[in-house]
Design a protein around this motif. Structure first.
Motif, PDB file in Angstrom:
ATOM      1  N   ALA A  12       0.818  -1.213   0.000  1.00 22.79           N
ATOM      2  CA  ALA A  12       0.000   0.000   0.000  1.00 22.79           C
ATOM      3  C   ALA A  12       0.851   1.263   0.000  1.00 22.79           C
ATOM      4  CB  ALA A  12      -0.934   0.002   1.208  1.00 22.79           C
ATOM      5  N   ALA A  13       2.025   1.212   0.628  1.00 29.00           N
ATOM      6  CA  ALA A  13       2.890   2.400   0.688  1.00 29.00           C
ATOM      7  C   ALA A  13       3.300   2.858  -0.704  1.00 29.00           C
ATOM      8  CB  ALA A  13       4.122   2.111   1.533  1.00 29.00           C
ATOM      9  N   ALA A  14       3.407   1.895  -1.631  1.00 25.36           N
ATOM     10  CA  ALA A  14       3.851   2.236  -2.982  1.00 25.36           C
ATOM     11  C   ALA A  14       2.801   3.036  -3.749  1.00 25.36           C
ATOM     12  CB  ALA A  14       4.188   0.968  -3.746  1.00 25.36           C
ATOM     13  N   SER A  15       1.541   2.945  -3.348  1.00 24.14           N
ATOM     14  CA  SER A  15       0.485   3.653  -4.063  1.00 24.14           C
ATOM     15  C   SER A  15      -0.008   4.893  -3.322  1.00 24.14           C
ATOM     16  CB  SER A  15      -0.703   2.704  -4.297  1.00 24.14           C
ATOM     17  OG  SER A  15      -1.215   2.238  -3.054  1.00 24.14           O
ATOM     18  N   THR A  16       0.692   5.266  -2.270  1.00 28.46           N
ATOM     19  CA  THR A  16       0.307   6.452  -1.508  1.00 28.46           C
ATOM     20  C   THR A  16       1.127   7.647  -1.966  1.00 28.46           C
ATOM     21  OG1 THR A  16      -0.210   5.084   0.428  1.00 28.46           O
ATOM     22  CG2 THR A  16       0.092   7.452   0.785  1.00 28.46           C
ATOM     23  N   PRO A  17       0.512   8.633  -2.639  1.00 30.79           N
ATOM     24  CA  PRO A  17       1.276   9.785  -3.125  1.00 30.79           C
ATOM     25  C   PRO A  17       1.873  10.597  -1.980  1.00 30.79           C
ATOM     26  CG  PRO A  17      -0.891   9.661  -4.160  1.00 30.79           C
ATOM     27  CD  PRO A  17      -0.913   8.709  -3.019  1.00 30.79           C
ATOM     28  N   ILE A  18       3.075  11.107  -2.207  1.00 34.75           N
ATOM     29  CA  ILE A  18       3.749  11.954  -1.231  1.00 34.75           C
ATOM     30  C   ILE A  18       3.786  13.374  -1.798  1.00 34.75           C
ATOM     31  CG2 ILE A  18       5.874  12.359   0.061  1.00 34.75           C
ATOM     32  CD1 ILE A  18       6.515   9.373  -0.364  1.00 34.75           C
ATOM     33  N   PRO A  19       3.137  14.340  -1.141  1.00 34.95           N
ATOM     34  CA  PRO A  19       3.086  15.707  -1.676  1.00 34.95           C
ATOM     35  C   PRO A  19       4.464  16.241  -2.067  1.00 34.95           C
ATOM     36  CG  PRO A  19       1.654  15.514   0.229  1.00 34.95           C
ATOM     37  CD  PRO A  19       2.421  14.219   0.145  1.00 34.95           C
ATOM     38  N   GLY A  20       4.527  16.776  -3.287  1.00 29.95           N
ATOM     39  CA  GLY A  20       5.770  17.375  -3.767  1.00 29.95           C
ATOM     40  C   GLY A  20       6.764  16.400  -4.346  1.00 29.95           C
ATOM     41  N   GLN A  21       6.528  15.099  -4.199  1.00 27.44           N
ATOM     42  CA  GLN A  21       7.467  14.102  -4.704  1.00 27.44           C
ATOM     43  C   GLN A  21       6.919  13.416  -5.950  1.00 27.44           C
ATOM     44  OE1 GLN A  21       9.293  11.446  -1.903  1.00 27.44           O
ATOM     45  NE2 GLN A  21       9.454  12.993  -0.297  1.00 27.44           N
ATOM     46  N   GLY A  22       7.811  12.690  -6.635  1.00 27.69           N
ATOM     47  CA  GLY A  22       7.433  12.017  -7.854  1.00 27.69           C
ATOM     48  C   GLY A  22       6.371  10.953  -7.619  1.00 27.69           C
ATOM     49  N   LEU A  23       5.457  10.843  -8.560  1.00 24.77           N
ATOM     50  CA  LEU A  23       4.368   9.877  -8.467  1.00 24.77           C
ATOM     51  C   LEU A  23       4.416   8.865  -9.606  1.00 24.77           C
ATOM     52  CD1 LEU A  23       1.530   8.954  -7.409  1.00 24.77           C
ATOM     53  CD2 LEU A  23       0.560  10.679  -8.939  1.00 24.77           C
ATOM     54  N   ALA A  24       4.713   9.338 -10.808  1.00 22.58           N
ATOM     55  CA  ALA A  24       4.721   8.484 -11.992  1.00 22.58           C
ATOM     56  C   ALA A  24       5.528   9.180 -13.081  1.00 22.58           C
ATOM     57  CB  ALA A  24       3.293   8.233 -12.465  1.00 22.58           C
ATOM     58  N   ARG A  25       5.722   8.457 -14.180  1.00 23.63           N
ATOM     59  CA  ARG A  25       6.325   9.066 -15.364  1.00 23.63           C
ATOM     60  C   ARG A  25       5.274   9.101 -16.468  1.00 23.63           C
ATOM     61  NH1 ARG A  25      10.793   5.636 -13.780  1.00 23.63           N
ATOM     62  NH2 ARG A  25      12.498   6.929 -12.963  1.00 23.63           N
ATOM     63  N   ILE A  26       5.335  10.150 -17.260  1.00 23.75           N
ATOM     64  CA  ILE A  26       4.397  10.284 -18.360  1.00 23.75           C
ATOM     65  C   ILE A  26       5.175  10.521 -19.652  1.00 23.75           C
ATOM     66  CG2 ILE A  26       4.067  12.758 -17.968  1.00 23.75           C
ATOM     67  CD1 ILE A  26       1.144  12.396 -18.785  1.00 23.75           C
ATOM     68  N   TYR A  27       4.794   9.807 -20.702  1.00 26.97           N
ATOM     69  CA  TYR A  27       5.454   9.887 -22.009  1.00 26.97           C
ATOM     70  C   TYR A  27       4.407  10.253 -23.068  1.00 26.97           C
ATOM     71  CZ  TYR A  27       9.067   7.010 -19.719  1.00 26.97           C
ATOM     72  OH  TYR A  27      10.026   6.514 -18.868  1.00 26.97           O
ATOM     73  N   ILE A  28       4.786  11.187 -23.967  1.00 30.79           N
ATOM     74  CA  ILE A  28       3.923  11.521 -25.093  1.00 30.79           C
ATOM     75  C   ILE A  28       4.751  11.311 -26.365  1.00 30.79           C
ATOM     76  CG2 ILE A  28       2.510  13.268 -26.220  1.00 30.79           C
ATOM     77  CD1 ILE A  28       1.962  14.512 -23.563  1.00 30.79           C
ATOM     78  N   PRO A  29       4.617  10.147 -26.988  1.00 32.11           N
ATOM     79  CA  PRO A  29       5.455   9.824 -28.145  1.00 32.11           C
ATOM     80  C   PRO A  29       5.390  10.850 -29.278  1.00 32.11           C
ATOM     81  CG  PRO A  29       4.361   7.848 -27.338  1.00 32.11           C
ATOM     82  CD  PRO A  29       3.770   9.013 -26.581  1.00 32.11           C
ATOM     83  N   ARG A  30       4.191  11.378 -29.576  1.00 32.41           N
ATOM     84  CA  ARG A  30       4.094  12.336 -30.683  1.00 32.41           C
ATOM     85  C   ARG A  30       4.992  13.540 -30.451  1.00 32.41           C
ATOM     86  NH1 ARG A  30       1.197  14.287 -34.978  1.00 32.41           N
ATOM     87  NH2 ARG A  30      -0.285  12.562 -35.032  1.00 32.41           N
ATOM     88  N   LEU A  31       5.086  13.987 -29.211  1.00 33.78           N
ATOM     89  CA  LEU A  31       5.889  15.169 -28.888  1.00 33.78           C
ATOM     90  C   LEU A  31       7.328  14.812 -28.550  1.00 33.78           C
ATOM     91  CD1 LEU A  31       3.345  17.138 -26.636  1.00 33.78           C
ATOM     92  CD2 LEU A  31       3.584  17.134 -29.136  1.00 33.78           C
TER      93      LEU A  31
END
Length: 248
Positions: free
Chosen positions: A91-110
């Motif tokens: 459960a700790a892995a899915s608990t967001p921490i304010p101000g810290q990294g949560l995930a990575r996002i990729y937009i291939p077109r850009l």
């Protein structure tokens, strides 16, 4: 006989000397006024040039200085996120921490990618996109909503996305591949775009969505550009990067 020769008889004027003096005074005054006017115009022109240079330097900083800051900050966030993921379980892995990294996002077109931090305060999203804290997490039923500034290094070209384009999100355990389903421009007050069912506050969601928000038009903020996407597929991170990113 004494002959009296007047200046008029010699072709002159008895007033010529006085007139010359007045003309000289007027000419001097005009020259002095002209010098002052030219100095004012020259000073005004130099001020405009200086202001123009300041504006150019500021614009250069906004484009290139911020880009360097964002890139440097992304490296730091990537390292921190890797450390978080290597130490988190359950459960700790899915608990967001304010101000810290949560995930990575990729937009291939850009050809762009970022670490998404938790929070959308001015400090949170100064150099990275941020997750709206009350919205869902990646892959959950509802709306994973992310805000980012419209600067060159972040969401500047978001308007180039078209329906069907991929938005790929990486978490510690999974890759989530969303496909763009709708682009819209709304008022800054239209906060319902990040609700679990966009534009339908209180409705029960049935889809797994992503929403990206940024300012519109570029270099201004009196509108919001909104990109909505729907989850198309999922694969575990252990399988490696999905073909949407690798192009294979």
């Amino acid at each position: 006989m004494t002959v009296y020769r007047s200046s008029a008889a010699l072709g002159g004027s008895p007033y010529s000397s006085h007139t010359n003096q007045q003309g000289g005074s007027h000419a001097a005054a005009s020259a002095s006024l002209g010098t002052i006017v030219r100095a004012i115009i020259r000073g005004f022109g130099q001020t405009l040039i200086t202001l123009g240079l300041v504006v150019m330097l500021f614009a250069g900083y906004e484009v290139y200085g911020k880009e360097l800051q964002v890139d440097g900050n992304k490296d730091t966030l990537n390292s921190q996120l890797n450390q978080q993921w290597s130490h988190q379980t359950g459960a700790a892995a899915s608990t967001p921490i304010p101000g810290q990294g949560l995930a990575r996002i990729y937009i291939p077109r850009l050809q762009k990618d970022w670490v998404v931090v938790e929070g959308v305060t001015p400090h949170d999203i100064r150099l990275a996109p941020g997750h709206y804290p009350k919205s869902q997490l990646p892959g959950q039923v509802g709306n994973f909503a992310v805000a980012g500034h419209r600067i060159k290094a972040i969401f500047y070209d978001l308007d180039q996305l078209k329906n069907g384009d991929e938005i790929v999100v990486q978490t510690r355990t999974d890759w989530f591949i969303y496909k763009v389903s709708l682009t819209e421009i709304v008022s800054p007050h239209e906060v319902s775009v990040v609700d679990p069912v966009p534009h339908h506050p209180g409705a029960t969601p049935t889809q797994k969505m992503i929403t990206l928000t940024t300012c519109n038009p570029k270099w201004d903020n009196y509108q919001r550009l909104i990109i909505h996407g729907v989850l198309a597929s999922t694969q575990p991170t252990s399988a490696g990067q999905p073909p949407e990113i690798t192009g294979s």
